[in-house]
Design a protein around this motif. Structure first.
Motif, PDB file in Angstrom:
ATOM      1  N   ILE A 177     113.349 152.457 -12.217  1.00 14.71           N
ATOM      2  CA  ILE A 177     113.442 151.030 -11.885  1.00 14.71           C
ATOM      3  C   ILE A 177     114.813 150.702 -11.296  1.00 14.71           C
ATOM      4  O   ILE A 177     114.953 149.782 -10.512  1.00 14.71           O
ATOM      5  N   LYS A 178     115.805 151.466 -11.682  1.00 14.43           N
ATOM      6  CA  LYS A 178     117.167 151.244 -11.213  1.00 14.43           C
ATOM      7  C   LYS A 178     117.701 152.536 -10.612  1.00 14.43           C
ATOM      8  O   LYS A 178     117.414 153.619 -11.103  1.00 14.43           O
ATOM      9  N   ALA A 179     118.479 152.384  -9.536  1.00 17.04           N
ATOM     10  CA  ALA A 179     119.075 153.552  -8.885  1.00 17.04           C
ATOM     11  C   ALA A 179     119.966 154.301  -9.877  1.00 17.04           C
ATOM     12  O   ALA A 179     120.572 153.699 -10.766  1.00 17.04           O
ATOM     13  N   CYS A 180     120.025 155.607  -9.702  1.00 20.83           N
ATOM     14  CA  CYS A 180     120.741 156.430 -10.667  1.00 20.83           C
ATOM     15  C   CYS A 180     121.710 157.371  -9.967  1.00 20.83           C
ATOM     16  O   CYS A 180     121.342 158.064  -9.031  1.00 20.83           O
ATOM     17  N   ASP A 181     122.954 157.390 -10.462  1.00 23.40           N
ATOM     18  CA  ASP A 181     123.930 158.345  -9.945  1.00 23.40           C
ATOM     19  C   ASP A 181     124.419 159.287 -11.043  1.00 23.40           C
ATOM     20  O   ASP A 181     125.337 160.066 -10.844  1.00 23.40           O
ATOM     21  N   LYS A 182     123.781 159.203 -12.204  1.00 26.09           N
ATOM     22  CA  LYS A 182     124.174 160.048 -13.329  1.00 26.09           C
ATOM     23  C   LYS A 182     123.284 161.285 -13.367  1.00 26.09           C
ATOM     24  O   LYS A 182     122.115 161.225 -13.021  1.00 26.09           O
ATOM     25  N   GLU A 183     123.847 162.397 -13.828  1.00 26.13           N
ATOM     26  CA  GLU A 183     123.106 163.654 -13.832  1.00 26.13           C
ATOM     27  C   GLU A 183     122.232 163.844 -15.068  1.00 26.13           C
ATOM     28  O   GLU A 183     121.088 164.210 -14.965  1.00 26.13           O
ATOM     29  N   VAL A 224     125.843 144.210 -28.340  1.00 25.27           N
ATOM     30  CA  VAL A 224     125.020 143.687 -27.241  1.00 25.27           C
ATOM     31  C   VAL A 224     125.385 144.400 -25.935  1.00 25.27           C
ATOM     32  O   VAL A 224     124.502 144.745 -25.141  1.00 25.27           O
ATOM     33  N   GLU A 225     126.667 144.640 -25.734  1.00 22.98           N
ATOM     34  CA  GLU A 225     127.113 145.379 -24.544  1.00 22.98           C
ATOM     35  C   GLU A 225     126.486 146.777 -24.510  1.00 22.98           C
ATOM     36  O   GLU A 225     125.977 147.216 -23.471  1.00 22.98           O
ATOM     37  N   GLU A 226     126.498 147.443 -25.646  1.00 18.29           N
ATOM     38  CA  GLU A 226     125.911 148.791 -25.716  1.00 18.29           C
ATOM     39  C   GLU A 226     124.400 148.748 -25.527  1.00 18.29           C
ATOM     40  O   GLU A 226     123.830 149.640 -24.890  1.00 18.29           O
ATOM     41  N   LEU A 227     123.738 147.732 -26.052  1.00 19.50           N
ATOM     42  CA  LEU A 227     122.298 147.576 -25.843  1.00 19.50           C
ATOM     43  C   LEU A 227     121.995 147.438 -24.350  1.00 19.50           C
ATOM     44  O   LEU A 227     121.029 148.021 -23.844  1.00 19.50           O
ATOM     45  N   GLY A 228     122.831 146.695 -23.651  1.00 18.04           N
ATOM     46  CA  GLY A 228     122.671 146.565 -22.201  1.00 18.04           C
ATOM     47  C   GLY A 228     122.789 147.908 -21.500  1.00 18.04           C
ATOM     48  O   GLY A 228     122.054 148.199 -20.550  1.00 18.04           O
ATOM     49  N   GLU A 229     123.708 148.752 -21.988  1.00 14.62           N
ATOM     50  CA  GLU A 229     123.866 150.078 -21.401  1.00 14.62           C
ATOM     51  C   GLU A 229     122.656 150.964 -21.691  1.00 14.62           C
ATOM     52  O   GLU A 229     122.230 151.745 -20.834  1.00 14.62           O
ATOM     53  N   VAL A 230     122.075 150.828 -22.881  1.00 20.20           N
ATOM     54  CA  VAL A 230     120.837 151.555 -23.192  1.00 20.20           C
ATOM     55  C   VAL A 230     119.727 151.095 -22.245  1.00 20.20           C
ATOM     56  O   VAL A 230     119.005 151.919 -21.672  1.00 20.20           O
ATOM     57  N   ALA A 231     119.600 149.795 -22.067  1.00 16.55           N
ATOM     58  CA  ALA A 231     118.566 149.247 -21.182  1.00 16.55           C
ATOM     59  C   ALA A 231     118.749 149.759 -19.758  1.00 16.55           C
ATOM     60  O   ALA A 231     117.774 150.119 -19.081  1.00 16.55           O
ATOM     61  N   GLU A 232     119.988 149.829 -19.311  1.00 12.29           N
ATOM     62  CA  GLU A 232     120.266 150.319 -17.962  1.00 12.29           C
ATOM     63  C   GLU A 232     119.812 151.773 -17.795  1.00 12.29           C
ATOM     64  O   GLU A 232     119.159 152.123 -16.811  1.00 12.29           O
ATOM     65  N   ILE A 233     120.112 152.608 -18.784  1.00 14.99           N
ATOM     66  CA  ILE A 233     119.715 154.020 -18.699  1.00 14.99           C
ATOM     67  C   ILE A 233     118.198 154.165 -18.788  1.00 14.99           C
ATOM     68  O   ILE A 233     117.602 154.972 -18.066  1.00 14.99           O
ATOM     69  N   VAL A 234     117.561 153.396 -19.654  1.00 12.08           N
ATOM     70  CA  VAL A 234     116.100 153.435 -19.739  1.00 12.08           C
ATOM     71  C   VAL A 234     115.492 153.050 -18.387  1.00 12.08           C
ATOM     72  O   VAL A 234     114.534 153.687 -17.914  1.00 12.08           O
ATOM     73  N   ASN A 235     116.059 152.048 -17.729  1.00 11.53           N
ATOM     74  CA  ASN A 235     115.577 151.651 -16.404  1.00 11.53           C
ATOM     75  C   ASN A 235     115.807 152.751 -15.371  1.00 11.53           C
ATOM     76  O   ASN A 235     114.979 152.974 -14.487  1.00 11.53           O
ATOM     77  N   MET A 236     116.919 153.452 -15.486  1.00 11.06           N
ATOM     78  CA  MET A 236     117.176 154.577 -14.576  1.00 11.06           C
ATOM     79  C   MET A 236     116.148 155.680 -14.795  1.00 11.06           C
ATOM     80  O   MET A 236     115.612 156.251 -13.837  1.00 11.06           O
ATOM     81  N   LYS A 237     115.885 155.989 -16.065  1.00 10.53           N
ATOM     82  CA  LYS A 237     114.911 157.037 -16.375  1.00 10.53           C
ATOM     83  C   LYS A 237     113.521 156.677 -15.856  1.00 10.53           C
ATOM     84  O   LYS A 237     112.765 157.561 -15.459  1.00 10.53           O
ATOM     85  N   ALA A 238     113.204 155.393 -15.857  1.00 11.06           N
ATOM     86  CA  ALA A 238     111.891 154.944 -15.396  1.00 11.06           C
ATOM     87  C   ALA A 238     111.841 154.781 -13.877  1.00 11.06           C
ATOM     88  O   ALA A 238     110.785 154.497 -13.317  1.00 11.06           O
TER      89      ALA A 238
END
Length: 109
Positions: free
Chosen positions: A45-51, A29-43
């Protein structure tokens, strides 16, 4: 290449005796949350500091697969057989022209 069977054996050896389904599920579930966070960054929807978001997404998918297979391994589930069986049933149910097993046979030709 990594196969499901090898990954199951590896994770069974790694986790048997001390890991629990509940612990592995919480990690999943923790990893699923991390996937959701990255998907939101790609879209956007969420600020991104990753390259490299695609690489990060791949890493998090690998983590999810790890914990899914670990849960199966801890329960002596043969994922390979289950995946093929489930796909055969779904292929009939949804009128697919080819199922996974047939696809694999075709790929080996």
């Amino acid at each position: 290449k990594v196969t499901i069977e090898i990954l199951e054996k590896y994770l069974a050896d790694r986790y048997k005796g001390w890991a629990t389904d509940q612990r592995m599920l919480l990690k999943l579930v923790e990893e699923l949350g991390e996937v959701a966070e990255i998907v939101n960054m790609k879209a956007g929807i969420k600020a991104c500091d990753k390259e490299n978001l695609d690489r990060e997404l791949g890493i998090e998918h690998a983590d999810m697969i790890h914990y899914i297979v670990a849960i199966a391994a801890l329960n002596d589930i043969d994922l390979n057989s289950i995946i093929l069986e489930k796909d055969r049933v779904a292929s009939v149910k949804y009128n697919h022209t080819i199922n996974l097993e047939e696809f694999m046979e075709k790929e080996q030709e």
